[in-house]
Design a protein around this motif. Structure first.
Motif, PDB file in Angstrom:
ATOM      1  N   PHE A 212       0.825  -1.209   0.000  1.00  0.00           N
ATOM      2  CA  PHE A 212       0.000   0.000   0.000  1.00  0.00           C
ATOM      3  C   PHE A 212       0.862   1.264   0.000  1.00  0.00           C
ATOM      4  O   PHE A 212       0.590   2.223   0.715  1.00  0.00           O
ATOM      5  CB  PHE A 212      -0.939  -0.004   1.214  1.00  0.00           C
ATOM      6  CG  PHE A 212      -1.943  -1.128   1.212  1.00  0.00           C
ATOM      7  CD1 PHE A 212      -3.077  -1.066   0.424  1.00  0.00           C
ATOM      8  CD2 PHE A 212      -1.730  -2.259   1.992  1.00  0.00           C
ATOM      9  CE1 PHE A 212      -3.997  -2.112   0.407  1.00  0.00           C
ATOM     10  CE2 PHE A 212      -2.640  -3.310   1.988  1.00  0.00           C
ATOM     11  CZ  PHE A 212      -3.776  -3.236   1.192  1.00  0.00           C
ATOM     12  N   VAL A 213       1.888   1.256  -0.816  1.00  0.00           N
ATOM     13  CA  VAL A 213       2.813   2.391  -0.862  1.00  0.00           C
ATOM     14  C   VAL A 213       2.084   3.670  -1.271  1.00  0.00           C
ATOM     15  O   VAL A 213       2.201   4.722  -0.614  1.00  0.00           O
ATOM     16  CB  VAL A 213       3.974   2.100  -1.836  1.00  0.00           C
ATOM     17  CG1 VAL A 213       4.833   3.350  -2.022  1.00  0.00           C
ATOM     18  CG2 VAL A 213       4.827   0.949  -1.327  1.00  0.00           C
ATOM     19  N   GLU A 214       1.328   3.611  -2.363  1.00  0.00           N
ATOM     20  CA  GLU A 214       0.649   4.809  -2.862  1.00  0.00           C
ATOM     21  C   GLU A 214      -0.447   5.259  -1.894  1.00  0.00           C
ATOM     22  O   GLU A 214      -0.643   6.462  -1.677  1.00  0.00           O
ATOM     23  CB  GLU A 214       0.053   4.538  -4.240  1.00  0.00           C
ATOM     24  CG  GLU A 214       1.062   4.273  -5.342  1.00  0.00           C
ATOM     25  CD  GLU A 214       1.709   5.558  -5.857  1.00  0.00           C
ATOM     26  OE1 GLU A 214       1.369   6.645  -5.357  1.00  0.00           O
ATOM     27  OE2 GLU A 214       2.560   5.455  -6.766  1.00  0.00           O
ATOM     28  N   GLU A 215      -1.179   4.306  -1.326  1.00  0.00           N
ATOM     29  CA  GLU A 215      -2.276   4.653  -0.414  1.00  0.00           C
ATOM     30  C   GLU A 215      -1.757   5.360   0.833  1.00  0.00           C
ATOM     31  O   GLU A 215      -2.352   6.359   1.289  1.00  0.00           O
ATOM     32  CB  GLU A 215      -3.055   3.393  -0.023  1.00  0.00           C
ATOM     33  CG  GLU A 215      -3.927   2.831  -1.126  1.00  0.00           C
ATOM     34  CD  GLU A 215      -3.180   1.972  -2.129  1.00  0.00           C
ATOM     35  OE1 GLU A 215      -3.820   1.443  -3.054  1.00  0.00           O
ATOM     36  OE2 GLU A 215      -1.937   1.821  -2.000  1.00  0.00           O
ATOM     37  N   LEU A 216      -0.664   4.872   1.390  1.00  0.00           N
ATOM     38  CA  LEU A 216      -0.111   5.499   2.587  1.00  0.00           C
ATOM     39  C   LEU A 216       0.553   6.839   2.258  1.00  0.00           C
ATOM     40  O   LEU A 216       0.515   7.775   3.069  1.00  0.00           O
ATOM     41  CB  LEU A 216       0.874   4.551   3.259  1.00  0.00           C
ATOM     42  CG  LEU A 216       0.225   3.282   3.847  1.00  0.00           C
ATOM     43  CD1 LEU A 216       1.297   2.310   4.331  1.00  0.00           C
ATOM     44  CD2 LEU A 216      -0.724   3.638   4.983  1.00  0.00           C
ATOM     45  N   ALA A 217       1.132   6.942   1.070  1.00  0.00           N
ATOM     46  CA  ALA A 217       1.667   8.232   0.639  1.00  0.00           C
ATOM     47  C   ALA A 217       0.537   9.249   0.514  1.00  0.00           C
ATOM     48  O   ALA A 217       0.698  10.438   0.837  1.00  0.00           O
ATOM     49  CB  ALA A 217       2.409   8.086  -0.684  1.00  0.00           C
ATOM     50  N   LEU A 218      -0.620   8.784   0.034  1.00  0.00           N
ATOM     51  CA  LEU A 218      -1.771   9.674  -0.082  1.00  0.00           C
ATOM     52  C   LEU A 218      -2.231  10.143   1.296  1.00  0.00           C
ATOM     53  O   LEU A 218      -2.583  11.321   1.466  1.00  0.00           O
ATOM     54  CB  LEU A 218      -2.914   8.970  -0.811  1.00  0.00           C
ATOM     55  CG  LEU A 218      -4.216   9.778  -0.921  1.00  0.00           C
ATOM     56  CD1 LEU A 218      -3.992  11.045  -1.730  1.00  0.00           C
ATOM     57  CD2 LEU A 218      -5.325   8.937  -1.537  1.00  0.00           C
ATOM     58  N   VAL A 219      -2.250   9.260   2.280  1.00  0.00           N
ATOM     59  CA  VAL A 219      -2.627   9.665   3.640  1.00  0.00           C
ATOM     60  C   VAL A 219      -1.740  10.810   4.112  1.00  0.00           C
ATOM     61  O   VAL A 219      -2.225  11.831   4.645  1.00  0.00           O
ATOM     62  CB  VAL A 219      -2.533   8.474   4.611  1.00  0.00           C
ATOM     63  CG1 VAL A 219      -2.655   8.952   6.066  1.00  0.00           C
ATOM     64  CG2 VAL A 219      -3.617   7.455   4.311  1.00  0.00           C
ATOM     65  N   ARG A 220      -0.435  10.684   3.909  1.00  0.00           N
ATOM     66  CA  ARG A 220       0.478  11.745   4.338  1.00  0.00           C
ATOM     67  C   ARG A 220       0.234  13.037   3.543  1.00  0.00           C
ATOM     68  O   ARG A 220       0.305  14.143   4.103  1.00  0.00           O
ATOM     69  CB  ARG A 220       1.927  11.272   4.183  1.00  0.00           C
ATOM     70  CG  ARG A 220       2.299  10.134   5.146  1.00  0.00           C
ATOM     71  CD  ARG A 220       3.768   9.808   5.087  1.00  0.00           C
ATOM     72  NE  ARG A 220       4.113   9.076   3.865  1.00  0.00           N
ATOM     73  CZ  ARG A 220       4.049   7.760   3.745  1.00  0.00           C
ATOM     74  NH1 ARG A 220       3.629   7.010   4.769  1.00  0.00           N
ATOM     75  NH2 ARG A 220       4.401   7.165   2.627  1.00  0.00           N
TER      76      ARG A 220
END
Length: 393
Positions: A212-220
């Motif tokens: 979930f690299v992109e998803e967690l980057a989006l959270v940040r």
């Protein structure tokens, strides 16, 4: 086609200052080949919407021209669609739109209640639905669209750890996936969930996962723009969509979505009905949002027509369809048009020739022309790209 009613792409957002701050300072200027104004520019509208209508050269609003004797026979008084160039420099709000029946019922209720149509707490400003399509013009366009498969969401929440247990517990209360997601959304947006939501966001900001690299980057990314907003957790329930240039996404009634970053051309039914679900300081009516929500999980409705030269984007609704026409040196590309159409250039230099009248119009990126019903079809020549909006079939 009426060259006398063309207009250039210069405009601003109908949602005023909050939305304007979310626009890009460069994307629209680069498309139009001009120097940036120094201020964020979120949207350029092409249509007869009274909130920000296009204007004909004599200064009249497009809607006034359409209803005048100057318009050729068969021209409707109003367009069923609105065409935009949209530049998301920062994440835009999470939204869903009602169906036609829901809009008619909601509009009637609020009219009967005497709520002013411009009130901040007004939800239904008209009686129409608002399906929409956006097609990426930038090499990368980041969006959220539709509720993610619940099994994948559970894996993402597991990465976050114990902080996500309250949300997992809400999901576990319902054996049906759609009911579970609807309940989770309502809980996340409720005042009672605020402490848990803050902990989920904090844990997700620090989390790491190869899956979930992109998803967690989006959270940040969202946390940097909307610190502590419950919409950040709502976003974790949605499909993250990364569009390449020329790919689109269709958003039907009830589907949660948000445009996060990039430049795109957007077409929608002519309506102002928006129910927000986070990432905004504006009014959120949780009860009405969950009432119109389509909570069924599934993949994002991505559109990627395979045809070359002429690519048609449609959601199967009667209000609109959008056609991408790419032309190069040599013979022009012919395409029929249905009713009143608007063509906006997005790259290169193109010339449109109407079959019915023989009139010609040269377009550069960001400029547009109205195609009237008496043309029947147009030929696109030159080297460039144009998007043609028209009623659906």
């Amino acid at each position: 086609m009426r060259p006398s009613v063309r207009w250039s792409g210069a405009g601003s957002s109908h949602e005023h200052a909050p939305r304007l701050r979310l626009g890009s300072t460069t994307l629209i200027a680069e498309l139009e080949g001009r120097s940036p104004s120094g201020s964020p520019e979120a949207e350029v509208w092409f249509g007869d919407h009274p909130g920000h209508p296009a204007r004909v050269p004599d200064g009249r609003a497009l809607g006034d021209w359409l209803a005048s004797p100057d318009a050729p026979e068969g021209t409707p008084d109003r367009l069923p669609y609105l065409l935009k160039i949209l530049a998301a420099g920062s994440p835009l709000s999470i939204q869903a739109h009602p169906s036609k029946a829901q809009a008619e019922g909601g509009f009637a209720r609020e009219e009967a209640a005497g709520i002013p149509r411009d009130a901040a707490t007004r939800t239904y400003r008209d009686a129409n639905h608002k399906p929409e399509i956006i097609v990426a013009l930038s090499d990368r366009f980041l969006a959220l669209a539709g509720l993610r498969d619940l099994a994948a969401t559970r894996r993402l929440l597991a990465v976050i750890g114990s902080a996500a247990e309250p949300l997992q517990a809400v999901l576990d209360e319902h054996p049906d996936d759609a009911a579970a997601l609807a309940a989770a959304l309502a809980w996340v947006l409720s005042p009672a969930a605020e402490p848990a939501v803050s902990e989920i966001i904090a844990a997700a900001t620090d989390a790491a996962s190869d899956d979930f690299v992109e998803e967690l980057a989006l959270v940040r990314h969202l946390q940097s723009h909307y610190p502590g907003d419950p919409g950040i957790v709502v976003a974790m329930l949605l499909n993250l969509v990364i569009l390449r240039r020329g790919q689109g996404v269709f958003v039907p009634a009830g589907v949660l979505h948000a445009y996060v970053e990039g430049l795109g051309v957007e077409i929608m039914a002519a309506s102002d009905n928006v129910l927000r679900g986070g990432l905004t300081p504006k009014h959120i009516d949780v009860a009405e949002l969950t009432a119109i929500l389509d909570p069924r999980p599934g993949p994002a409705p991505v559109l990627d027509p395979a045809a070359a030269g002429v690519r048609v984007f449609t959601g199967g609704v009667p209000d609109f369809r959008l056609t991408q026409v790419s032309s190069g040196p040599g013979a022009g590309v012919d395409m029929p048009v249905n009713g009143v159409a608007i063509a906006v250039a997005t790259s290169g230099e193109v010339e449109l020739t109407g079959a019915g009248t023989g009139s010609r119009c040269a377009l550069r990126p960001g400029s547009a022309v109205l195609i009237t019903p008496d043309e029947g079809s147009v030929s696109v020549s030159g080297s460039g790209e144009v998007f043609v909006a028209e009623p659906g079939q």
